[in-house]
Design a protein around this motif. Structure first.
Motif, PDB file in Angstrom:
ATOM      1  N   GLU A  12     -32.459  20.521  11.347  1.00  0.00           N
ATOM      2  CA  GLU A  12     -32.594  21.222  10.680  1.00  0.00           C
ATOM      3  C   GLU A  12     -33.590  22.109   9.765  1.00  0.00           C
ATOM      4  OE1 GLU A  12     -29.677  17.601   8.669  1.00  0.00           O
ATOM      5  OE2 GLU A  12     -31.232  17.337   7.813  1.00  0.00           O
TER       6      GLU A  12
ATOM      7  N   GLN B 237     -40.277  24.751  25.328  1.00  0.00           N
ATOM      8  CA  GLN B 237     -39.799  25.340  23.571  1.00  0.00           C
ATOM      9  C   GLN B 237     -38.634  25.565  23.982  1.00  0.00           C
ATOM     10  OE1 GLN B 237     -42.148  25.747  21.656  1.00  0.00           O
ATOM     11  NE2 GLN B 237     -43.911  24.788  23.146  1.00  0.00           N
ATOM     12  N   LEU B 238     -37.638  25.806  24.894  1.00  0.00           N
ATOM     13  CA  LEU B 238     -36.645  25.472  24.886  1.00  0.00           C
ATOM     14  C   LEU B 238     -35.546  25.124  25.079  1.00  0.00           C
ATOM     15  CD1 LEU B 238     -36.426  27.728  28.140  1.00  0.00           C
ATOM     16  CD2 LEU B 238     -36.332  28.884  26.001  1.00  0.00           C
ATOM     17  N   SER B 239     -34.585  24.327  24.128  1.00  0.00           N
ATOM     18  CA  SER B 239     -33.544  22.585  23.732  1.00  0.00           C
ATOM     19  C   SER B 239     -32.758  23.379  22.810  1.00  0.00           C
ATOM     20  CB  SER B 239     -34.607  22.087  22.570  1.00  0.00           C
ATOM     21  OG  SER B 239     -35.252  23.076  21.842  1.00  0.00           O
ATOM     22  N   ALA B 240     -31.739  22.674  22.893  1.00  0.00           N
ATOM     23  CA  ALA B 240     -30.203  23.123  22.852  1.00  0.00           C
ATOM     24  C   ALA B 240     -30.179  23.168  21.406  1.00  0.00           C
ATOM     25  CB  ALA B 240     -29.549  21.408  23.042  1.00  0.00           C
ATOM     26  N   HIS B 241     -29.636  24.619  21.026  1.00  0.00           N
ATOM     27  CA  HIS B 241     -29.061  24.481  19.346  1.00  0.00           C
ATOM     28  C   HIS B 241     -28.053  23.905  19.194  1.00  0.00           C
ATOM     29  CE1 HIS B 241     -31.116  28.365  19.669  1.00  0.00           C
ATOM     30  NE2 HIS B 241     -32.202  27.173  19.553  1.00  0.00           N
ATOM     31  N   ASP B 242     -27.624  23.456  17.916  1.00  0.00           N
ATOM     32  CA  ASP B 242     -27.200  22.536  17.262  1.00  0.00           C
ATOM     33  C   ASP B 242     -26.593  22.696  15.799  1.00  0.00           C
ATOM     34  OD1 ASP B 242     -25.780  20.084  18.762  1.00  0.00           O
ATOM     35  OD2 ASP B 242     -28.132  19.477  18.761  1.00  0.00           O
ATOM     36  N   ASN B 243     -24.755  22.486  15.435  1.00  0.00           N
ATOM     37  CA  ASN B 243     -24.689  23.715  14.341  1.00  0.00           C
ATOM     38  C   ASN B 243     -24.906  21.895  13.243  1.00  0.00           C
ATOM     39  OD1 ASN B 243     -23.425  25.764  14.671  1.00  0.00           O
ATOM     40  ND2 ASN B 243     -21.580  24.676  16.068  1.00  0.00           N
ATOM     41  N   PHE B 244     -26.026  22.187  11.772  1.00  0.00           N
ATOM     42  CA  PHE B 244     -25.959  21.119  11.321  1.00  0.00           C
ATOM     43  C   PHE B 244     -25.024  21.465   9.662  1.00  0.00           C
ATOM     44  CE2 PHE B 244     -29.356  21.953  14.216  1.00  0.00           C
ATOM     45  CZ  PHE B 244     -29.742  20.741  14.291  1.00  0.00           C
ATOM     46  N   ARG B 245     -24.685  20.616   8.712  1.00  0.00           N
ATOM     47  CA  ARG B 245     -24.168  20.860   7.432  1.00  0.00           C
ATOM     48  C   ARG B 245     -25.292  20.307   6.359  1.00  0.00           C
ATOM     49  NH1 ARG B 245     -17.883  20.785   5.323  1.00  0.00           N
ATOM     50  NH2 ARG B 245     -18.711  23.124   6.302  1.00  0.00           N
TER      51      ARG B 245
ATOM     52  N   GLU C  49     -31.874  30.818  25.009  1.00  0.00           N
ATOM     53  CA  GLU C  49     -32.289  31.270  23.495  1.00  0.00           C
ATOM     54  C   GLU C  49     -30.754  32.255  22.520  1.00  0.00           C
ATOM     55  OE1 GLU C  49     -34.343  29.580  20.998  1.00  0.00           O
ATOM     56  OE2 GLU C  49     -35.021  28.886  22.446  1.00  0.00           O
TER      57      GLU C  49
ATOM     58  N   TYR D 274     -27.409  26.971  12.144  1.00  0.00           N
ATOM     59  CA  TYR D 274     -27.537  26.232  13.212  1.00  0.00           C
ATOM     60  C   TYR D 274     -28.974  26.977  13.734  1.00  0.00           C
ATOM     61  CZ  TYR D 274     -26.591  27.841  18.247  1.00  0.00           C
ATOM     62  OH  TYR D 274     -26.601  28.507  19.292  1.00  0.00           O
TER      63      TYR D 274
ATOM     64  N   LEU E  33     -27.891  25.939  26.334  1.00  0.00           N
ATOM     65  CA  LEU E  33     -28.811  25.549  25.888  1.00  0.00           C
ATOM     66  C   LEU E  33     -28.825  26.785  23.959  1.00  0.00           C
ATOM     67  CD1 LEU E  33     -32.374  25.327  27.546  1.00  0.00           C
ATOM     68  CD2 LEU E  33     -31.000  23.732  26.494  1.00  0.00           C
TER      69      LEU E  33
ATOM     70  N   ARG F   5     -29.297  15.143  -0.182  1.00  0.00           N
ATOM     71  CA  ARG F   5     -29.138  13.769  -0.984  1.00  0.00           C
ATOM     72  C   ARG F   5     -29.841  12.834  -0.917  1.00  0.00           C
ATOM     73  NH1 ARG F   5     -22.578  14.068  -0.120  1.00  0.00           N
ATOM     74  NH2 ARG F   5     -23.593  14.756   1.792  1.00  0.00           N
ATOM     75  N   GLU F   6     -30.251  12.246   0.509  1.00  0.00           N
ATOM     76  CA  GLU F   6     -31.021  11.368   0.960  1.00  0.00           C
ATOM     77  C   GLU F   6     -32.692  11.417   0.360  1.00  0.00           C
ATOM     78  OE1 GLU F   6     -29.235  13.857   3.371  1.00  0.00           O
ATOM     79  OE2 GLU F   6     -27.707  11.604   4.210  1.00  0.00           O
TER      80      GLU F   6
ATOM     81  N   ILE G 214     -26.600  19.757   2.747  1.00  0.00           N
ATOM     82  CA  ILE G 214     -25.666  19.397   1.260  1.00  0.00           C
ATOM     83  C   ILE G 214     -26.545  18.994   0.897  1.00  0.00           C
ATOM     84  CG2 ILE G 214     -24.377  18.138   0.408  1.00  0.00           C
ATOM     85  CD1 ILE G 214     -22.580  17.629   2.992  1.00  0.00           C
TER      86      ILE G 214
ATOM     87  N   LEU H 119     -44.943  28.294  32.527  1.00  0.00           N
ATOM     88  CA  LEU H 119     -43.788  28.591  32.638  1.00  0.00           C
ATOM     89  C   LEU H 119     -42.908  27.646  31.855  1.00  0.00           C
ATOM     90  CD1 LEU H 119     -42.832  30.192  36.179  1.00  0.00           C
ATOM     91  CD2 LEU H 119     -41.688  30.673  33.897  1.00  0.00           C
TER      92      LEU H 119
ATOM     93  N   PHE I  81     -21.282  15.201  10.781  1.00  0.00           N
ATOM     94  CA  PHE I  81     -22.186  16.704   9.722  1.00  0.00           C
ATOM     95  C   PHE I  81     -23.630  17.641  10.048  1.00  0.00           C
ATOM     96  CE2 PHE I  81     -24.200  15.184   5.977  1.00  0.00           C
ATOM     97  CZ  PHE I  81     -23.984  14.434   6.361  1.00  0.00           C
TER      98      PHE I  81
END
Lengths: 225, 107
Positions: free
Chosen positions: B88, B20-28, A44, B84, A61, B46-47, B30, B14, A200
């Motif tokens: 989103e 519950q663990l999943s990869a983090h990503d960057n988001f923009r 995390e 992050y 992750l 805007r969507e 707007i 376990l 993005f």
């Protein structure tokens, strides 16, 4: 039934001693702490004091020090150059990619190509407005902090050649810095094995790179005896 | 019996924990600020959908490249949020830029 209920009620319940409860609590806390340090923290938050996150692949992750863009190197024959004096030979033909896309206000996109160390690529791109631009690369299997920028500035176009300084994904980040939509047109050709697009909104797509036989030869270009 | 139950419970914990663990990503993200509370903002993209983004003490808020206080955030402003997280709607704002009004939909 009544007899059974009566027997159950009269059977003495085993109540754990305070010592047992304390012991169980300590063990539970120790297990929870171990899981926290070995699994939760690395996955995390990227905190990995015992190296278990790295060993179990959990660090990726967290995104902290994650492997760049999480794109594995392509399988199959490596398109690495074999220098032969002033030229180099490759084990397969070069590929081609062309694209026109729009960037809405403040949107960004990245196009990346996987090239082996020393492999070359030709490129041209042009935008109808100023874009924030970063031509950069991420080495295979390295954390995102290992990314290298080759050219970072506001530009409207660039035409050039590129020789990959290391094996990894190389390409462009374009960001629309303002409120007007911008159209970008780009063409590349090179000894890359795969391509990816990162948007993005967090989405990413593999792109199909075109083989040379997909480029049509016009009638005028066909030589007739 | 007790030992087996404990082992099973631990294994289930376990498995559930791992999902519950999943990869983090960057988001923009707007869009337009709909609501601002001390630790979160609602932004209408805007969507058309609205996402809730968490804020913390490290979240930077800027206007014209200058830092401003969170109190400068007001409903109706156009925002560019770099966040992050897992999705989103489950993300933490790293930077919030207050930008000139953006027209609805793509230009």
């Amino acid at each position: 039934m009544a007899v059974q209920a009566s027997q159950a009620a009269s059977t003495p319940q085993h109540v754990p001693s305070a010592r047992t409860l304390v012991k169980a609590s300590v063990v539970a806390l120790a297990v929870a702490g171990l899981l926290l340090v070995t699994i939760v923290f690395p996955a995390e938050y990227g905190i990995d004091p015992l190296g278990t996150g790295e060993a179990l692949g959990l660090s990726a992750l967290s995104g902290v020090g994650a492997v760049a863009e999480s794109i594995p190197p392509p399988q199959g024959t490596k398109l690495a150059p074999v220098p032969e004096g002033p030229y180099a030979l490759y084990p397969a033909e070069y590929k081609y990619d062309a694209r026109e896309f729009t960037l809405g206000p403040y949107e960004y996109v990245e196009f990346k190509y996987h090239l082996e160390q020393g492999a070359t690529m030709l490129f041209s791109w042009a935008a109808d407005g100023d874009v924030m631009h970063d031509f950069h690369g991420d080495p295979d299997g390295a954390p995102s902090s290992a990314a290298q920028s080759y050219d970072t500035r506001v530009r409207r176009r660039a035409d050039g050649t590129f020789s990959a300084p290391f094996s990894g994904i190389h390409g462009w980040y374009w960001e629309n810095p303002g409120g007007e939509t911008i159209t970008v047109r780009m063409t590349t050709a090179g000894f890359y094995a795969s391509a990816h697009e990162f948007r993005f909104d967090g989405t990413r797509y593999p792109r199909t790179v075109r083989a040379l036989d997909t480029i049509p030869v016009t009638d005028e270009e066909k030589e007739t005896p | 019996m007790m030992r087996r139950t404990t082992t099973l419970a631990l294994a289930m914990m376990l498995v559930i924990g791992a999902t519950q663990l999943s990869a983090h990503d960057n988001f923009r993200i707007i869009g337009t600020l709909m609501k601002h509370e001390s630790s979160k903002i609602d932004v209408k993209k805007r969507e058309g959908n609205t996402v809730t983004i968490m804020l913390d003490k490290q979240t930077q808020i800027t206007r014209d490249k200058k830092k401003v206080a969170a109190s400068e955030l007001r409903a109706g402003q156009s925002l560019v949020v770099d966040a992050y997280g897992d999705t989103e709607d489950d993300s933490l704002a790293i930077e919030i830029r207050i930008v000139p009004p953006i027209q609805a939909g793509r230009n």
